[in-house]
Design a protein around this motif. Structure first.
Motif, PDB file in Angstrom:
ATOM      1  N   GLN A 261       1.516   7.423  -1.080  1.00 49.95           N
ATOM      2  CA  GLN A 261       1.191   6.408  -2.252  1.00 49.95           C
ATOM      3  C   GLN A 261       1.053   5.086  -2.117  1.00 49.95           C
ATOM      4  N   MET A 262       2.279   4.562  -1.703  1.00 49.49           N
ATOM      5  CA  MET A 262       2.614   3.216  -1.192  1.00 49.49           C
ATOM      6  C   MET A 262       1.669   2.551  -0.149  1.00 49.49           C
ATOM      7  N   GLN A 265      -1.920   2.176  -1.885  1.00 47.65           N
ATOM      8  CA  GLN A 265      -1.732   1.054  -2.847  1.00 47.65           C
ATOM      9  C   GLN A 265      -1.749  -0.336  -2.300  1.00 47.65           C
ATOM     10  N   GLU A 266      -0.960  -0.634  -1.342  1.00 45.30           N
ATOM     11  CA  GLU A 266      -0.655  -1.975  -0.739  1.00 45.30           C
ATOM     12  C   GLU A 266      -1.861  -2.187   0.278  1.00 45.30           C
ATOM     13  N   ARG A 269      -4.650  -3.223  -1.968  1.00 46.58           N
ATOM     14  CA  ARG A 269      -4.295  -4.534  -2.511  1.00 46.58           C
ATOM     15  C   ARG A 269      -4.817  -5.792  -1.813  1.00 46.58           C
TER      16      ARG A 269
END
Length: 384
Positions: A261-262, A265-266, A269
């Motif tokens: 997930q990270m 997400q990053e 972004r």
């Protein structure tokens, strides 16, 4: 895989010269990962990065090179999508808990299915089968991987297998992997479309693409995930969006995030930050004359110069009007001069800071002048 020397030269110049320090703009988001970068693939500029040249474990990102070499073999007619191959017993020696497309023993599999298994399902067995299809065995294919990495200018990369399972001799950097990814997109746009496929079923087993961004953002059309216990979670992502000045593409390389997930997400972004804070401006067309320079001892006294590719630059939003350029040329220019040979550098500045350095080339051939012409120009140069 054959490419002309001029193609290689232009490509290496593109990456080694145009990729420069970041322009003044809003600070990039704080990204929770070991290393990362954001690249505008149209201009070739890195817009933000951290530890992009640090050695990392590429894991399944290695499969980008495997795919590139298979794409090349298909384009050159050495393989076909409908061709069936049977993998050797080597694929049964792979880590049983690793990613697979679940090829059955001694069962022919189409190259097309193997590609979907490699790209969508991240199958290590697919990687091995494709390596054998291209080169006969794994060792020969790995040698080909490293030759291709060297050709592309991936100076801090070494491959030891076609799948990316942990090995101390399998390493790369975020920067090198961005070179590989952008080459794959540009050289094989039709086959690249496989990277946007969300799921694939083989042997009655359906597997989803591990790239979460394919569901979160409709402009994302690739590329590849990677994960090992030591290396963490990694993702190379690419998004194509329309703008007032035309189509734009951004690419991120995020290495060593703490979770699936990270990494998604990053990456998202970074993509959004790049599109929101930068414009991609076209400066010159390929072969457009940007200046005419004096030539000495040549069959011509004037030489038109420009670029052998379309030139774009990335600038902070609304800053294009503040761009300035300075042409630094070789002096004196003495014949003979080959077409496409470098004769200078165009430095683009924004608010007094250099944001891009572009290789200026001769747009015509200039041969040596007659004996008398050379003597006359020699005398003139004495007094110049």
């Amino acid at each position: 895989m054959k490419k002309t020397p001029s193609f290689f030269l232009a490509l290496l110049l593109f990456f080694s010269v145009i990729t420069v320090s970041h322009a003044q703009t809003a600070s990039p988001p704080t990204i929770v990962a070991r290393s990362w970068l954001l690249l505008d693939t149209v201009s070739g500029q890195i817009l933000a990065s951290r530890d992009a040249y640090k050695r990392i474990e590429p894991a399944s990102l290695t499969k980008l090179m495997t795919a590139y070499l298979v794409f090349s073999a298909i384009k050159e007619g050495r393989l076909s999508l409908n061709q069936s191959v049977t993998a050797s017993d080597q694929i049964w020696k792979l880590d049983k808990g690793s990613s697979k497309m679940f090829i059955e023993p001694r069962t022919p599999v189409k190259i097309q299915d193997l590609l979907y298994g490699l790209i969508v399902q991240s199958g290590n067995d697919a990687a091995m089968a494709l390596a054998e299809a291209v080169s006969g065995d794994e060792a020969a294919f790995v040698a080909l991987m490293n030759r291709e990495a060297e050709r592309m200018g991936m100076k801090s990369t070494h491959f030891s297998n076609p799948h990316g399972l942990p090995d101390k001799d399998n390493y790369s950097t975020a920067y090198d992997l961005s070179i590989l990814a952008i080459n794959l997109i540009r050289d094989y746009p039709e086959l690249y479309k496989i990277y946007s496929v969300r799921e694939f079923t083989y042997n009655r087993i359906r597997q989803r693409n591990r790239n979460r961004l394919l569901w979160l953002d409709p402009t994302v059309d690739g590329m590849k995930t990677g994960h090992t216990e030591a290396g963490g979670y990694s993702l190379i992502s690419s998004a194509k969006r329309e703008s007032a000045t035309g189509e734009r593409r951004m690419m991120t390389v995020v290495i060593g995030a703490s979770s699936d997930q990270m990494r998604a997400q990053e990456s998202l972004r970074l993509l959004n930050w790049g599109f929101e804070n930068f414009d991609t401006v076209k400066l010159f067309d390929r072969k457009q004359v940007i200046a005419t320079l004096d030539v000495w001892k040549g069959s011509k006294s004037k030489l038109p110069v420009g670029f052998n590719f379309d030139v774009y630059v990335s600038v902070p939003k609304g800053a294009a009007s503040r761009l300035k350029s300075v042409l630094e040329r070789k002096e004196p220019l003495v014949a003979p001069i080959d077409e496409n040979s470098r004769v200078g550098t165009l430095k683009m500045t924004l608010d007094g800071k250099v944001i891009s350095e572009l290789p200026v080339v001769a747009l015509e051939q200039v041969n040596v002048a007659s004996f008398l012409g050379r003597i006359w120009d020699t005398v003139q140069l004495w007094f110049k």
